[in-house]
Each structure stands twice: as structure tokens, then as C-alpha cells.
Design an enzyme around this catalytic site. Sequence first.
Site, PDB file in Angstrom:
ATOM      1  N   ALA A 209       4.515  -2.412   1.718  1.00 60.35           N
ATOM      2  CA  ALA A 209       4.879  -2.760   0.336  1.00 60.35           C
ATOM      3  C   ALA A 209       3.852  -3.741  -0.218  1.00 60.35           C
ATOM      4  O   ALA A 209       2.870  -4.059   0.450  1.00 60.35           O
ATOM      5  CB  ALA A 209       6.271  -3.370   0.321  1.00 60.35           C
ATOM      6  N   ASN A 210       4.053  -4.212  -1.423  1.00 62.75           N
ATOM      7  CA  ASN A 210       3.211  -5.292  -1.951  1.00 62.75           C
ATOM      8  C   ASN A 210       4.083  -6.230  -2.774  1.00 62.75           C
ATOM      9  O   ASN A 210       5.284  -6.017  -2.918  1.00 62.75           O
ATOM     10  CB  ASN A 210       2.024  -4.728  -2.742  1.00 62.75           C
ATOM     11  CG  ASN A 210       2.464  -3.930  -3.947  1.00 62.75           C
ATOM     12  OD1 ASN A 210       3.118  -4.443  -4.840  1.00 62.75           O
ATOM     13  ND2 ASN A 210       2.122  -2.639  -3.962  1.00 62.75           N
TER      14      ASN A 210
END
Length: 403
Positions: A209-210
Amino acid sequence: MNAFHDRRIVLGISGGIAAYKAVEVCRRLVDAGAYVSPILTEDAHRFIGPVTFSALASEPVHTSLWDDASPIPHTRLGQNADVIVVAPATARIISAYATGSSYDLLTATLIATRAPVVICPAMHTEMWEHPAVQHNIEVLRSRGVIIVDPQEGRLAGGDIGAGRLADPDTIVGAVESVLSGRGHDLAGLSVVVTAGGTREPIDAVRVIANRSSGKQGYAIAEEAHKRGASVTLISTVDRPTLSGISVIEVETAAQMLHAVEQHAPQSDVVVMTAAVADFRPVHVADGKIKKHNGIPEIRLEPTPDILAALGASKSTGQVLVGFAAETDDVVDNARGKLKKKNLDLIVANDVSAPGVGFGHSTNAVTIISVDGSETFVPLADKHTIATAVLDSVLAVRTALRPQ
Ligand code: C5P
């Protein structure tokens, strides 16, 4: 500065069943800091009591040309207003306003004012679709009146169709953009916005994810909606937003690409605010990768570059906006991407600067246009940044228009 603060709003309520929803509109306008003067038509009284509005609004309800202390209440109300909003607006009020007929306080005030007017129609589908009503709406639109279109939904009597009063969020948003001086300058445009960071699965429970919160994309979608655009928001995050926005939930870059491919071709503007992962695992394990099997090796492959695909298939007149989150040579790198991906605008932000980018409620950006111009927007909340991005979109559209 709040657009509503100390502004004078005349809220006209005409006689449809949706009159009860105007109570919520009134309350929100007052809460936002506006001075609200309600005018109820005689028929509106059949649906809702004036005391309710008098209790909520900034001054008692006005209903008649004759029983006010002032002998000419319509001129006073019309001249003092910063904006007049009629919610709900019946077919009769719309017709009277379009033809300049004045038979009660609300119609007289509408004709006596020079202030901008926001009309929020609500009626049965058959009435709304009647050519006479549609003609009157077009007449009003051509005179610069802002029409907040009714929604599809359940109507009085249980029928389902177009004609339901727009929700209070949408109405208040339209009034806000009038008060901020922009009006409905995106009316008639269809805008697709992507928001949030993609999540690329590693196994049944883990993802890459970010840190993107989706706040900037949501702010752009909401500002576009308030300015009258029809907005589709393709999002990886679950955040509350305005109910007039159509939200499509996705998780991965591949799902986002699919949703964008479905909606972008018919849209006038595409804003790719989302932080799309650049890499994803080549293989996704079926179950959960077990710790006792040792440290796994995860091979990555590139994700599809959605923005580049959009740039390659851009239709004439469509405005394509990308974002570039950078840590060094911010503007130069962004200029390179603008060219490479065939964009019209790129919004560059230095995510290493304090208060800027991922997760924050503020941002500072440089908006670079295909014509070479640069607009720097210093640290501001993400709605202010959104407003500046949409102003640049309009400037590009004007430049693209055939002379
Ligand atoms: O080249 P870079 O990934 O920095 O470009 C950023 C822009 O490209 C953002 O607007 C982002 O939404 C978009 N992007 C994309 N598909 C990817 C990666 C980024 O559309 N796979």
C-alpha cells in the site's frame, strides 16, 4: 474565509412535498454563518409550518406582499440579498420566474433582484419532463440562473424517477460556489476523479500500500460537484463525501484501470489524483503465507500506467490532469511527465516539505500547464488547492475551444 459568513440569503420555499427538506437547507446555511430570510409561498404553508423556519432562520418568515412592516418587502429582500435560493421550486414558480410573472412575495422578489438565483426544482417525473417545464428551465439557464437538477429517486406516492429535490449537501454546495464568486462554472461537464492509494495483494491478507489518504482527490471531486459538474469518483478509500457524487470503489491498479476505462471516454475532464502503485507482486498467494515457511521472496512487476494509457487515448477537447509527488527537482520532473504522458496539466508537489502531500489536510503545489505556464499555490487546505486545480482546468478548456 468562510463564503457564507455574514452573507444575506433569501431562501424561497414553494408548495411541494419536498418543502420539509428546506428546513435542513435553512439550518445548514445559518450554521455556516449566513443571514437567512425565508419566504414561504401560500401553498408551502400546507406542507410545513412557518414557525419551524422562523425558529431556525435569522429573521421571521415572510409570506405576503402585504403583511410585512415594510410596504415593499420584495424590493428590500431582493436588493439586500447576496443570493436567492428556491428549494423546492415547483413547476409554477419556475414558470412564473421564466415569464416574469409576479403574483406573490416570492415571485415579486425573484423579479426584483439583481442577485444570483439558484433554483432547485422538485416535482413528479411527468411534470419535470414536460416540454413546457424543460423549456422554462432552459430559459432560466440561458439567463444565468443556476439550476440544481433534481435527482432520481423515490417520489411522493411511492413512484421512482427523476424529480426528487437535490440533497441539502448539493444545494448548500451550489450556494457556496455562487457566494465564492465561481457559480456553476463547471455545469454540464462530466468529471472523473481518482483518489487514494492502490493496494496490491501479496497473499490473502497482506497488501503493498502507500500513505495516500485520498483527501486531495475527494476535495477535487467535491469542489467540482459544488461547481455544477457531474462527478464520478473512483476511490480506494472509504471516506464520507457529498451524496451527489457517484463513487466507485476499487482496490488495485488493475481495478482502477478498468473503472477508468469504463468512465473516462465519455468524460470532459479526468483528474488522476490517486497514488497508483508502480509495482505489484507477480504471484498472489492463495491463502496466507505462513511465517514458519521462512521469509518469502516476492517478485514484483510493473502495474499498468493508467495515466499514460489515458494520455494515449485522449479524445479531442478532453482535459487530462496528472499529479506528481516528488522529493527533488519537483517542477522539472513534473514537466517531463506532462510531456511523456500527453497531459494538459500536472500538479506537482514536494512531498518532503512540511505539511505537504500524503495524509496531511494541507498541500502546496505547482500547477504546470501544457502551454508552459506555472501557477504556484502556497500551503493551503486541500479544498483551496482543488479550487486552483479546477480553475486551471477551465483555463485549459477555454484555450482548447475552437476559435
Ligand atoms: O510517473 P508517476 O507515477 O510519478 O506519475 C504520477 C501520476 O501518474 C499520478 O497522477 C498517478 O495517479 C498516475 N499513475 C498512474 N498509473 C500508475 C502510476 C501512476 O496513472 N501506474
